[in-house]
Design an enzyme around this catalytic site. Sequence first.
Site, PDB file in Angstrom:
ATOM      1  N   TYR A 116     -32.330 -46.731 -77.070  1.00  0.00           N
ATOM      2  CA  TYR A 116     -33.753 -46.350 -76.891  1.00  0.00           C
ATOM      3  C   TYR A 116     -34.048 -45.046 -77.630  1.00  0.00           C
ATOM      4  O   TYR A 116     -34.967 -44.985 -78.468  1.00  0.00           O
ATOM      5  CB  TYR A 116     -34.086 -46.212 -75.398  1.00  0.00           C
ATOM      6  N   THR A 150     -40.482 -38.627 -77.117  1.00  0.00           N
ATOM      7  CA  THR A 150     -39.737 -38.202 -75.933  1.00  0.00           C
ATOM      8  C   THR A 150     -38.782 -37.059 -76.253  1.00  0.00           C
ATOM      9  O   THR A 150     -38.323 -36.930 -77.397  1.00  0.00           O
ATOM     10  CB  THR A 150     -38.928 -39.412 -75.394  1.00  0.00           C
ATOM     11  N   ASP A 151     -38.456 -36.270 -75.227  1.00  0.00           N
ATOM     12  CA  ASP A 151     -37.453 -35.205 -75.417  1.00  0.00           C
ATOM     13  C   ASP A 151     -36.047 -35.782 -75.615  1.00  0.00           C
ATOM     14  O   ASP A 151     -35.131 -35.059 -76.022  1.00  0.00           O
ATOM     15  CB  ASP A 151     -37.473 -34.221 -74.235  1.00  0.00           C
ATOM     16  N   GLU A 152     -35.873 -37.086 -75.323  1.00  0.00           N
ATOM     17  CA  GLU A 152     -34.534 -37.672 -75.453  1.00  0.00           C
ATOM     18  C   GLU A 152     -34.041 -37.709 -76.894  1.00  0.00           C
ATOM     19  O   GLU A 152     -32.856 -37.931 -77.137  1.00  0.00           O
ATOM     20  CB  GLU A 152     -34.515 -39.091 -74.873  1.00  0.00           C
ATOM     21  N   LYS A 199     -36.518 -44.121 -80.903  1.00  0.00           N
ATOM     22  CA  LYS A 199     -37.637 -43.166 -80.832  1.00  0.00           C
ATOM     23  C   LYS A 199     -37.445 -42.071 -81.888  1.00  0.00           C
ATOM     24  O   LYS A 199     -38.404 -41.660 -82.550  1.00  0.00           O
ATOM     25  CB  LYS A 199     -37.746 -42.550 -79.431  1.00  0.00           C
TER      26      LYS A 199
END
Length: 331
Positions: free
Chosen positions: A147, A120-122, A151
């Site tokens: 989260y 994810t870009d997060e 990741k």
Amino acid sequence: MRILVTGGAGFIGSNFVHHVLEHTDHTVTVLDKLTYAGNRASLDGLPEDRFEFVQGDITDAAVVGELFGRHDAVVHYAAESHNDNSLDDPRPFLDTNIVGTYTLLEAARVHGIRFHHISTDEVYGDLELDDPARFTENTPYNPSSPYSSTKAGSDLLVRAWVRSFGVQATISNCSNNYGPYQHVEKFIPRQITNVLRGERPKLYGAGENVRDWIHADDHSSAVLTILEKGEIGETYLIGADGEKNNKDVVELILTELGQPSDAYDHVIDRPGHDMRYAIDSSKLRTELGWAPRFGDFETGLAETIAWYRDNEAWWAPQKDATEARYKSQGQ
Ligand code: NAD
Ligand code: TDX
């Protein structure tokens, strides 16, 4: 190719399975634990000669080893995926996202299998609203939530297993997905199904937070492109230039469903709420020749709204429990 898809009963994994079976000759096996987020019905009606479903946990080395021994490639979607849940109880995020990815990497090492890791870009943290910058493959990691930090940890494990053990892996970091089969806990399906049930959409805080939306089918075509043409050890960012703030998205949903565009509620903001994500996907487009099919968010959103309207039997069983949980947290 015989492709093993972890988390294939979830939102993006199931979209990928449909995409692969529709657009290629590959066969697919799904390995999925069927947590609250997994739904076997998302995989109904697939051709039996090209599709197999295995219920199991990616932290189970025996199950993983047996499956890796009879596939050519693995695409790893399985994760605990919801930020709000990670604020409530981070533990499952560590187990699945970190230990699960580790378990798969160890099997990839033994079996020498091609491995694609979905992220994810997060992992890059967030951007200010007035910052012209977008994330690139060189942006430093700076995750905000339990989260996104798990990741980020899983991405770093993949990089280490490539360098230290020669695992044949690629990584992709994608922006926010929307489309069919997304759990009603997530922003867009929650608001669509609220309106369909006569409830008002719930906007966290002022609703100024920006997400860079991409249709799940475009995410799937990008992953397939990387699996077939990507360079081992490389990371590719996936995005479709779909930046929108949450308030605008809620207003679009209300208008599409024939309601006044201001018929929503502001609720308690998410702690540590990331302000803005934005992806520069030039590397994927230039080096591998990928382009999204849904150039226009409004068209993809209208199709998604129609899908939820036509598939109430798919989402209704989760709706009450999801809303009860949000309500208990003032959201
Ligand atoms: P999801 O929560 O809808 O699906 C996750 C799936 O993984 C479920 O089917 C669940 O049963 C399965 N699963 C969970 N733990 C498991 C375990 N221990 N063993 C086997 N299966 C397990 O998630 P999603 O939104 O489809 O996200 C899929 C992947 O894409 C995740 O890795 C996520 O980080 C990434 N991603 C998501 C988005 C997004 O917008 N949703 C954006 C970028 C990247
Ligand atoms: O009811 C809501 N109201 C609201 O305003 C919900 C559920 C969310 N929001 C806001 C929070 C975010 O700014 O909407 C935005 C999107 O929220 P989520 O759907 O929870 O997504 P996000 O936290 O951005 O993370 C998603 O994209 C990146 C996925 O859940 C992750 O798995 C992915 O990595």
